[in-house]
Scaffold this active site. Sequence first.
Site, PDB file in Angstrom:
ATOM      1  N   PRO A   2       0.463  -1.411  -0.086  1.00 50.47           N
ATOM      2  CG  PRO A   2      -0.524  -1.274   1.991  1.00 50.47           C
ATOM      3  CD  PRO A   2       0.499  -2.134   1.459  1.00 50.47           C
ATOM      4  CD  GLU A   3       3.970   2.477  -2.415  1.00 50.79           C
ATOM      5  OE1 GLU A   3       4.417   3.408  -1.843  1.00 50.79           O
ATOM      6  OE2 GLU A   3       4.871   1.791  -2.466  1.00 50.79           O
ATOM      7  CE  LYS A  58       5.615   3.575   2.174  1.00 48.90           C
ATOM      8  NZ  LYS A  58       5.770   2.779   1.146  1.00 48.90           N
ATOM      9  NE  ARG A 110       3.173 -10.382   1.169  1.00 44.73           N
ATOM     10  CZ  ARG A 110       3.920 -10.114  -0.373  1.00 44.73           C
ATOM     11  NH1 ARG A 110       5.319  -9.184  -0.268  1.00 44.73           N
ATOM     12  NH2 ARG A 110       3.012 -10.770  -1.111  1.00 44.73           N
ATOM     13  CE  LYS A 151      21.066  15.327  -3.412  1.00 47.57           C
ATOM     14  NZ  LYS A 151      21.373  14.225  -2.295  1.00 47.57           N
ATOM     15  NE  ARG A 260      11.305   0.206  -5.022  1.00 47.58           N
ATOM     16  CZ  ARG A 260      10.629  -0.201  -4.732  1.00 47.58           C
ATOM     17  NH1 ARG A 260       9.927  -0.556  -4.887  1.00 47.58           N
ATOM     18  NH2 ARG A 260      10.702  -0.455  -2.284  1.00 47.58           N
TER      19      ARG A 260
END
Length: 270
Positions: A2-3, A58, A110, A151, A260
């Site tokens: 869940p984001e 979150k 989990r 960066k 990812r």
Amino acid sequence: MPELPEVETTRQGIAPHCEGQTIQRVIVRNPSLRWPVPADLAEHLEGKTIRAVERRAKYLFLHLETGSVIVHLGMSGSLRVITDDSPAMTHDHVELVLGNHRRLRFNDPRRFGCWLWTTDWNRHPLISALGPEPLSEDFNGAWLFRLSRQKQTPVKSFIMDNHVVVGVGNIYANEALFKAGIHPKRKAGRISLDRYHKLAEAIRETLSAAILMGGTTLRDFVNSDGKPGYFAQSLLVYGKAGAPCTECNTPLKEIRMNNRSTVYCPRCQR
């Protein structure tokens, strides 16, 4: 996992049932979550009233008069408001019995979620170093531009850093970068202020749309009434490698970044 949109959807779902309600009983069926549920959690909660249900990044917060419960849904967790006589399900690890004949149940197959107690949530180590909320006035293109100077980090990794901005998970980073026309591997320090303005707006637009649709359900997430989110039906690039770009019909490409899935249009995103 869940984001931000899924967590905000959960907050909106449980708040009307929890705010103003007294916690009559705390049931901990399995304290072995990511961090152990405090053994004295019931002492802090029972007899107290939930003043507000808020979200930061979150994390969800149940604010009481003496402190706050920090809840994280982990990889597969969900919070559901159920009727008083509904039997507990497998993986219902924590439960609050409320004064309105409702129960707030935390289900987490989990067990990567958490329930923690704090008397100063703003200064808690999990919270104190977080970046701005992406839907707040504190977040804009100028903020991204300033933090990105010098960066060498790929921009996708940059916007997924919670110290830069919270809540931009993998799915939403893919979608926002596509809408802004920015290649996910472009170095963060090589992006102009104008393009960062577009990216900030794309992040806000993407997350706002996902919240309106109840989040993105790809596997585990269900909202507070047990129903899935529907933003997956509106995804433009994530999970669509090989499909034609909606803007130019070029086949979308998939690469791995930080292990990812990253999907982008090689023509539209530079």
